[in-house]
Design a protein around this motif. Structure first.
Motif, PDB file in Angstrom:
ATOM      1  N   GLY A 134       0.787  -1.223   0.000  1.00 26.27           N
ATOM      2  CA  GLY A 134       0.000   0.000   0.000  1.00 26.27           C
ATOM      3  C   GLY A 134       0.822   1.279   0.000  1.00 26.27           C
ATOM      4  O   GLY A 134       0.507   2.215  -0.754  1.00 26.27           O
ATOM      5  N   PRO A 135       1.895   1.363   0.812  1.00 22.27           N
ATOM      6  CA  PRO A 135       2.687   2.597   0.815  1.00 22.27           C
ATOM      7  C   PRO A 135       3.271   2.958  -0.555  1.00 22.27           C
ATOM      8  O   PRO A 135       3.408   4.144  -0.873  1.00 22.27           O
ATOM      9  CB  PRO A 135       3.799   2.304   1.829  1.00 22.27           C
ATOM     10  CG  PRO A 135       3.175   1.330   2.779  1.00 22.27           C
ATOM     11  CD  PRO A 135       2.318   0.461   1.888  1.00 22.27           C
ATOM     12  N   TYR A 136       3.586   1.977  -1.380  1.00 23.68           N
ATOM     13  CA  TYR A 136       4.095   2.269  -2.722  1.00 23.68           C
ATOM     14  C   TYR A 136       3.028   2.982  -3.560  1.00 23.68           C
ATOM     15  O   TYR A 136       3.311   3.962  -4.246  1.00 23.68           O
ATOM     16  CB  TYR A 136       4.539   0.991  -3.441  1.00 23.68           C
ATOM     17  CG  TYR A 136       5.770   0.364  -2.835  1.00 23.68           C
ATOM     18  CD1 TYR A 136       7.042   0.831  -3.161  1.00 23.68           C
ATOM     19  CD2 TYR A 136       5.673  -0.691  -1.938  1.00 23.68           C
ATOM     20  CE1 TYR A 136       8.180   0.254  -2.608  1.00 23.68           C
ATOM     21  CE2 TYR A 136       6.797  -1.273  -1.383  1.00 23.68           C
ATOM     22  CZ  TYR A 136       8.042  -0.799  -1.715  1.00 23.68           C
ATOM     23  OH  TYR A 136       9.167  -1.363  -1.163  1.00 23.68           O
ATOM     24  N   PHE A 137       1.793   2.472  -3.500  1.00 24.95           N
ATOM     25  CA  PHE A 137       0.692   3.094  -4.226  1.00 24.95           C
ATOM     26  C   PHE A 137       0.367   4.469  -3.644  1.00 24.95           C
ATOM     27  O   PHE A 137       0.106   5.420  -4.383  1.00 24.95           O
ATOM     28  CB  PHE A 137      -0.554   2.199  -4.203  1.00 24.95           C
ATOM     29  CG  PHE A 137      -0.437   1.004  -5.101  1.00 24.95           C
ATOM     30  CD1 PHE A 137      -0.753   1.098  -6.447  1.00 24.95           C
ATOM     31  CD2 PHE A 137       0.001  -0.218  -4.604  1.00 24.95           C
ATOM     32  CE1 PHE A 137      -0.643  -0.001  -7.282  1.00 24.95           C
ATOM     33  CE2 PHE A 137       0.116  -1.323  -5.432  1.00 24.95           C
ATOM     34  CZ  PHE A 137      -0.208  -1.213  -6.772  1.00 24.95           C
ATOM     35  N   TYR A 138       0.392   4.564  -2.332  1.00 26.27           N
ATOM     36  CA  TYR A 138       0.114   5.834  -1.651  1.00 26.27           C
ATOM     37  C   TYR A 138       1.129   6.887  -2.068  1.00 26.27           C
ATOM     38  O   TYR A 138       0.762   8.008  -2.447  1.00 26.27           O
ATOM     39  CB  TYR A 138       0.160   5.600  -0.139  1.00 26.27           C
ATOM     40  CG  TYR A 138      -0.132   6.829   0.676  1.00 26.27           C
ATOM     41  CD1 TYR A 138      -1.444   7.222   0.936  1.00 26.27           C
ATOM     42  CD2 TYR A 138       0.901   7.586   1.214  1.00 26.27           C
ATOM     43  CE1 TYR A 138      -1.716   8.341   1.702  1.00 26.27           C
ATOM     44  CE2 TYR A 138       0.637   8.720   1.977  1.00 26.27           C
ATOM     45  CZ  TYR A 138      -0.673   9.086   2.217  1.00 26.27           C
ATOM     46  OH  TYR A 138      -0.937  10.201   2.963  1.00 26.27           O
ATOM     47  N   ASN A 139       2.402   6.528  -2.029  1.00 32.20           N
ATOM     48  CA  ASN A 139       3.458   7.479  -2.399  1.00 32.20           C
ATOM     49  C   ASN A 139       3.358   7.873  -3.871  1.00 32.20           C
ATOM     50  O   ASN A 139       3.602   9.031  -4.224  1.00 32.20           O
ATOM     51  CB  ASN A 139       4.838   6.905  -2.086  1.00 32.20           C
ATOM     52  CG  ASN A 139       5.079   6.798  -0.601  1.00 32.20           C
ATOM     53  OD1 ASN A 139       4.399   7.420   0.200  1.00 32.20           O
ATOM     54  ND2 ASN A 139       6.051   5.983  -0.216  1.00 32.20           N
ATOM     55  N   ARG A 140       3.008   6.930  -4.722  1.00 33.95           N
ATOM     56  CA  ARG A 140       2.837   7.260  -6.138  1.00 33.95           C
ATOM     57  C   ARG A 140       1.676   8.245  -6.303  1.00 33.95           C
ATOM     58  O   ARG A 140       1.740   9.186  -7.087  1.00 33.95           O
ATOM     59  CB  ARG A 140       2.586   5.990  -6.958  1.00 33.95           C
ATOM     60  CG  ARG A 140       2.288   6.207  -8.437  1.00 33.95           C
ATOM     61  CD  ARG A 140       3.381   6.991  -9.188  1.00 33.95           C
ATOM     62  NE  ARG A 140       4.668   6.372  -9.072  1.00 33.95           N
ATOM     63  CZ  ARG A 140       5.196   5.538  -9.946  1.00 33.95           C
ATOM     64  NH1 ARG A 140       4.542   5.226 -11.044  1.00 33.95           N
ATOM     65  NH2 ARG A 140       6.397   5.021  -9.735  1.00 33.95           N
ATOM     66  N   GLY A 141       0.603   8.031  -5.570  1.00 34.63           N
ATOM     67  CA  GLY A 141      -0.535   8.950  -5.612  1.00 34.63           C
ATOM     68  C   GLY A 141      -0.139  10.346  -5.170  1.00 34.63           C
ATOM     69  O   GLY A 141      -0.550  11.346  -5.774  1.00 34.63           O
ATOM     70  N   LEU A 142       0.667  10.433  -4.106  1.00 31.71           N
ATOM     71  CA  LEU A 142       1.144  11.740  -3.648  1.00 31.71           C
ATOM     72  C   LEU A 142       2.016  12.404  -4.708  1.00 31.71           C
ATOM     73  O   LEU A 142       1.884  13.609  -4.971  1.00 31.71           O
ATOM     74  CB  LEU A 142       1.944  11.604  -2.348  1.00 31.71           C
ATOM     75  CG  LEU A 142       1.156  11.250  -1.097  1.00 31.71           C
ATOM     76  CD1 LEU A 142       2.111  11.098   0.087  1.00 31.71           C
ATOM     77  CD2 LEU A 142       0.105  12.301  -0.797  1.00 31.71           C
ATOM     78  N   ALA A 143       2.909  11.649  -5.327  1.00 30.52           N
ATOM     79  CA  ALA A 143       3.777  12.192  -6.370  1.00 30.52           C
ATOM     80  C   ALA A 143       2.936  12.692  -7.547  1.00 30.52           C
ATOM     81  O   ALA A 143       3.203  13.773  -8.089  1.00 30.52           O
ATOM     82  CB  ALA A 143       4.788  11.147  -6.829  1.00 30.52           C
TER      83      ALA A 143
END
Length: 81
Positions: A47-56
């Motif tokens: 999940g953190p990978y997807f979350y960070n991509r969303g933030l980027a």
């Protein structure tokens, strides 16, 4: 990062998607408990990978819109002769 919680309805829909995927793609039946456990694992570990991509992605859109707003503000500038 705060733990993400889904409503009962959202959780039920996600569980159904996982169960359907396992049945169609892996030809395995899993129960709701197993699907929820798998979802929790993916949420924690991936999940953190997807979350960070969303933030980027959000930062990129924000920068683009801010630049656009800057151009619009420049167009409003009045001559000072």
């Amino acid at each position: 990062m705060t733990e993400i919680r889904f409503s009962k309805d959202e959780t039920d829909r996600i569980v159904d998607k996982v169960k359907t995927y396992f049945a169609r793609e892996l030809e395995q039946d899993i129960g709701g408990f197993e699907a929820e456990f798998l979802i929790a694992f993916f949420a924690k570990e991936i999940g953190p990978y997807f979350y960070n991509r969303g933030l980027a992605d959000a930062q990129t859109v924000f920068r683009e819109k801010a630049e656009e707003a800057g151009y619009l503000i420049d167009e409003l500038e009045q001559p000072t002769n």
